[in-house]
Design a protein around this motif. Structure first.
Motif, PDB file in Angstrom:
ATOM      1  N   ILE A   1      29.554  37.148  62.835  1.00 16.39           N
ATOM      2  CA  ILE A   1      29.412  35.701  62.613  1.00 16.39           C
ATOM      3  C   ILE A   1      29.240  34.951  63.939  1.00 16.39           C
ATOM      4  N   ALA A   2      30.018  35.346  64.924  1.00 18.66           N
ATOM      5  CA  ALA A   2      29.927  34.652  66.217  1.00 18.66           C
ATOM      6  C   ALA A   2      28.514  34.756  66.801  1.00 18.66           C
ATOM      7  N   SER A   3      27.892  35.932  66.692  1.00 15.78           N
ATOM      8  CA  SER A   3      26.519  36.103  67.201  1.00 15.78           C
ATOM      9  C   SER A   3      25.556  35.234  66.416  1.00 15.78           C
ATOM     10  N   ALA A   4      25.747  35.180  65.108  1.00 14.77           N
ATOM     11  CA  ALA A   4      24.868  34.368  64.261  1.00 14.77           C
ATOM     12  C   ALA A   4      25.000  32.894  64.638  1.00 14.77           C
ATOM     13  N   GLN A   5      26.203  32.467  64.943  1.00 12.29           N
ATOM     14  CA  GLN A   5      26.420  31.075  65.369  1.00 12.29           C
ATOM     15  C   GLN A   5      25.675  30.799  66.671  1.00 12.29           C
ATOM     16  N   ASN A   6      25.717  31.776  67.578  1.00 10.47           N
ATOM     17  CA  ASN A   6      25.039  31.604  68.861  1.00 10.47           C
ATOM     18  C   ASN A   6      23.524  31.474  68.689  1.00 10.47           C
ATOM     19  N   VAL A   7      22.964  32.297  67.809  1.00  8.95           N
ATOM     20  CA  VAL A   7      21.517  32.219  67.582  1.00  8.95           C
ATOM     21  C   VAL A   7      21.173  30.895  66.892  1.00  8.95           C
ATOM     22  N   LYS A   8      22.045  30.462  65.996  1.00  7.74           N
ATOM     23  CA  LYS A   8      21.821  29.173  65.316  1.00  7.74           C
ATOM     24  C   LYS A   8      21.810  28.024  66.337  1.00  7.74           C
ATOM     25  N   LEU A   9      22.714  28.121  67.288  1.00  8.56           N
ATOM     26  CA  LEU A   9      22.769  27.099  68.346  1.00  8.56           C
ATOM     27  C   LEU A   9      21.440  27.045  69.107  1.00  8.56           C
ATOM     28  N   MET A  10      20.891  28.229  69.408  1.00  5.59           N
ATOM     29  CA  MET A  10      19.604  28.294  70.114  1.00  5.59           C
ATOM     30  C   MET A  10      18.486  27.721  69.260  1.00  5.59           C
ATOM     31  N   ARG A  11      18.491  28.094  67.989  1.00  3.61           N
ATOM     32  CA  ARG A  11      17.439  27.653  67.069  1.00  3.61           C
ATOM     33  C   ARG A  11      17.442  26.126  66.948  1.00  3.61           C
ATOM     34  N   ASP A  12      18.636  25.559  66.773  1.00  2.00           N
ATOM     35  CA  ASP A  12      18.741  24.101  66.645  1.00  2.00           C
ATOM     36  C   ASP A  12      18.280  23.403  67.921  1.00  2.00           C
ATOM     37  N   PHE A  13      18.645  23.997  69.039  1.00  2.00           N
ATOM     38  CA  PHE A  13      18.265  23.449  70.350  1.00  2.00           C
ATOM     39  C   PHE A  13      16.738  23.493  70.499  1.00  2.00           C
ATOM     40  N   ALA A  14      16.154  24.644  70.123  1.00  2.00           N
ATOM     41  CA  ALA A  14      14.693  24.812  70.222  1.00  2.00           C
ATOM     42  C   ALA A  14      13.985  23.769  69.358  1.00  2.00           C
ATOM     43  N   ARG A  15      14.504  23.544  68.155  1.00  2.00           N
ATOM     44  CA  ARG A  15      13.880  22.558  67.250  1.00  2.00           C
ATOM     45  C   ARG A  15      13.990  21.160  67.819  1.00  2.00           C
ATOM     46  N   LYS A  16      15.189  20.837  68.306  1.00  2.00           N
ATOM     47  CA  LYS A  16      15.439  19.490  68.808  1.00  2.00           C
ATOM     48  C   LYS A  16      14.470  19.113  69.933  1.00  2.00           C
ATOM     49  N   TYR A  17      14.207  20.075  70.809  1.00  2.00           N
ATOM     50  CA  TYR A  17      13.372  19.757  71.973  1.00  2.00           C
ATOM     51  C   TYR A  17      11.930  20.246  71.838  1.00  2.00           C
ATOM     52  N   GLY A  18      11.588  20.806  70.697  1.00  2.00           N
ATOM     53  CA  GLY A  18      10.223  21.302  70.521  1.00  2.00           C
ATOM     54  C   GLY A  18       9.889  22.466  71.440  1.00  2.00           C
ATOM     55  N   ILE A  19      10.867  23.370  71.610  1.00  2.00           N
ATOM     56  CA  ILE A  19      10.639  24.554  72.454  1.00  2.00           C
ATOM     57  C   ILE A  19       9.891  25.601  71.631  1.00  2.00           C
ATOM     58  N   SER A  20       8.625  25.831  72.010  1.00  2.00           N
ATOM     59  CA  SER A  20       7.817  26.720  71.166  1.00  2.00           C
ATOM     60  C   SER A  20       8.114  28.195  71.443  1.00  2.00           C
ATOM     61  N   HIS A  21       8.554  28.513  72.652  1.00  2.00           N
ATOM     62  CA  HIS A  21       8.827  29.920  72.974  1.00  2.00           C
ATOM     63  C   HIS A  21      10.257  30.299  72.613  1.00  2.00           C
ATOM     64  N   PHE A  22      10.559  30.162  71.339  1.00  2.00           N
ATOM     65  CA  PHE A  22      11.857  30.618  70.837  1.00  2.00           C
ATOM     66  C   PHE A  22      11.574  31.828  69.954  1.00  2.00           C
ATOM     67  N   PHE A  23      12.155  32.959  70.321  1.00  2.00           N
ATOM     68  CA  PHE A  23      11.849  34.200  69.612  1.00  2.00           C
ATOM     69  C   PHE A  23      13.071  34.727  68.885  1.00  2.00           C
ATOM     70  N   GLU A  24      12.945  34.885  67.580  1.00  2.00           N
ATOM     71  CA  GLU A  24      14.013  35.534  66.817  1.00  2.00           C
ATOM     72  C   GLU A  24      13.383  36.321  65.683  1.00  2.00           C
TER      73      GLU A  24
END
Ligand code: SF4
Lengths: 165, 419
Positions: free
Chosen positions: B73-96
């Motif tokens: 769960i902790a890892s999933a939370q970390n990836v979610k944090l990245m995903r939300d951050f990528a969306r917020k700033y329009g970061i296109s090079h987010f790979f998952e």
């Protein structure tokens, strides 16, 4: 700033994997990380660190991964400063950035013994070994790094830059 | 006095005519990378400071590769944090998910790196891109967070050490063996704070994949970066992948070197680095019989197609020793696709190997292949530190894909001509 404490001594090439193993890196909470700091090398480290205070190590301290969790764990364990014969470069940057005092001195790292009472004067760049009576000089940080340290970490400097733009 | 490639790239990004080793400079960055272990710290730092601007979302790269597919769960939370951050700033090079692979295999493949670039990453093996003639180096999460905001960072210009490889390689001597031998020779802090420039006829002959392997492990000698000239192989690799300009540099004939180290590879044999330092190297032919429990082939060091081909060459028509677990981690989805196309996956599966998803997995003792007390593993990864792949009393031996695959068959550490 004066820092005093007892020396906790370890060897050369203490890497970031042993400082904080990867299995704990799902956390970013310094207090939680501190509980596992250096546990593979010394299971009683966390307990000792909070009372001893100054970590003394050999060369290439902090080699390996870029995980900032390593200096964070050391800092949160109660260690007030790290003295080493030399530091790996990423660890060096990370420690400066998060405000963990580090001092590079081959002589100090060699001569200080486990349990020695130390007094560090960060401004003068001096390590006094109160147990043996010896004093070691440490070369000061370059001015730019000194500035980061004085502002209490890199992000404070970044914030100032952002606000002034 | 002339400059080295490293100095030229730093000077160009510091908008200076010239830089000298030891000098502290502010440099503009072309790319700043973080992963699912280091990005959460960077993101939380920005949130804590209430900073909500990113200098250029297209120059930020986020890769979920360490604890993914999320192990808890902790890892999933970390990836979610990245995903939300990528969306917020329009970061296109987010790979998952199916787009993600091990960052240092993925970024060059995606065309995100060109010769002459200055790249920083919150991962120590960011130095891998030096194989393309780029300056790239690892830093921590706070440095990366700062660079995302400012588009720049500070660097101390490193001294450069020149490594010249000449001679004719024996069979089964790969880029991995060259770099292990080099680290064994100079030690894990032998290039501390320095740039390692790799050159010579042997380097020119190496495949790009083997060059990535060498640059990848520069940090294991304490180096700031490893670098090679961008030759025609590099230029044909990047053309068609990257849309940005290649800036090709060479070190001047009168460049200043801290040291020049000449290595004659003619007598070099396949190398094995014993626990618990990458510098504890031995020739595979000189070691006693060491029985093993696990073999890992993959990682940002040796998870590319050429690496899998080497492994398949050994494993074809053979079976993994009954005591051994063989884990194969292709670096990225395209490496898997290519391996599938060339029939390599079938060879691995028929030999009794496990083909895992692209992930850092066992390399850092994260998941998918953690070692128990007393277990021994031959791995094509880059670090064999105490407890790196699991239990503090487990052991990791570093080697090339040839040696790793042969060891999986033999049940003990061996070279292809010993099985
Ligand atoms: S494969 Fe291993 S060394 Fe490479 S980025 Fe992942 S954890 Fe780090």
């Amino acid at each position: 700033m004066i820092i005093s404490g007892k020396a906790l001594k370890y060897g050369d090439n203490i890497d970031t994997d042993v400082i904080i193993p990867a299995r704990y890196l799902t956390s970013t909470d310094p207090a939680e990380l501190a509980q596992h700091c250096l546990e593979g090398l010394d299971p009683t480290f966390c307990e000792k660190a909070s009372s001893a205070g100054i970590l003394v190590a050999g060369k290439n301290f902090g080699c390996g991964s870029s995980r900032e969790h390593a200096p964070l764990a050391i800092k949160a364990s109660g260690v007030k400063a790290v003295i080493a014969a030399s530091f790996a470069r990423i660890f060096y940057r990370n420690a400066v950035n998060i405000g963990l005092p580090i001092l590079e001195s081959e002589e100090a790292a060699e001569k200080i013994k486990e349990g020695d009472q130390l007094e560090i004067d960060l401004d003068k760049g001096e390590i006094k070994n109160l147990t043996s009576g010896e004093t070691f000089k440490v070369s000061p940080f370059p001015p730019f790094l000194q500035e980061i340290i004085e502002r209490g970490g890199l992000m404070n400097l970044v914030k100032e830059k952002v606000n002034s733009r | 006095m002339g400059m080295t490639i490293t100095e030229k790239i730093i000077a160009a990004h510091a908008q200076k005519e010239k830089v000298t080793p030891g000098e502290l400079v502010q440099v503009k960055i072309d790319l700043a990378l973080a992963n699912d272990i280091t990005a959460p710290l960077s993101i939380k730092e920005l949130e804590k400071q209430k900073i909500d601007r990113i200098f250029d979302p297209d120059k930020v790269v986020l890769v979920a590769d360490h604890n993914t597919p999320c192990k808890d769960i902790a890892s999933a939370q970390n990836v979610k944090l990245m995903r939300d951050f990528a969306r917020k700033y329009g970061i296109s090079h987010f790979f998952e998910g199916g787009k993600a692979g091990i960052e240092h295999v993925l970024l060059p493949e995606e065309g995100l790196i060109a010769p002459g670039d200055l790249v920083i990453g919150a991962d120590s093996h960011t130095c891998t891109y030096g194989a393309l003639g780029a300056f790239s180096t690892g830093m921590g999460s706070t440095d990366i967070a700062a660079s995302w905001v400012l588009g720049e960072t500070w660097l101390r210009v490193p001294e450069s050490i020149l490594f010249l490889y000449e001679g004719k390689r024996k069979s089964f001597v790969t880029g991995k063996d060259l770099i292990l031998f080099t680290i064994g020779k100079i030690g894990v802090d032998g290039a501390r704070y320095c740039a390692m420039e790799f050159r010579g006829s042997v380097i020119s002959e190496l495949s790009l994949d083997e060059r990535f392997t060498m640059a990848n492990m520069a940090v294991e000698a304490g180096a700031k970066n490893g670098i090679m000239e961008a030759d025609s192989k590099v230029l044909s690799y990047v053309s068609g992948r990257t849309s940005h300009l290649s800036r090709v540099y060479q070190s001047d004939p009168d460049a200043r070197w801290k040291e020049i180290i000449e290595i004659d590879v003619s007598s070099l044999e396949p190398q094995v680095a014993f626990p618990h330092l990458p510098s504890n190297t031995h020739s595979v032919y000189s070691i006693p019989q060491i029985e093993i429990d696990q073999v890992v082939i993959g990682s940002c060091t040796n998870g590319r197609i050429e690496d899998l081909k080497m492994a398949a060459q050994v494993l074809k028509g053979r079976e993994v020793h009954p005591r051994v677990r063989l884990l194969i981690f292709p670096g990225t989805p395209s490496v898997i696709k290519q391996a599938e196309k060339e029939g390599l996956l079938r060879i691995f599966l028929e030999a009794g190997g496990i083909v895992a998803p692209p992930s850092c997995g066992p390399c850092l003792g994260g998941h998918l292949g953690v070692l128990a007390e007393g277990e021994k593993c031959v791995s094509t990864t880059n670090r064999n530190f105490l407890g790196r792949m699991g239990h503090i009393k487990s052991e990791v031996y570093l080697a090339s894909p040839y040696v790793a695959a042969s060891s999986a068959v033999a049940g003990y550490i061996a070279a292809p001509d010993e099985i």
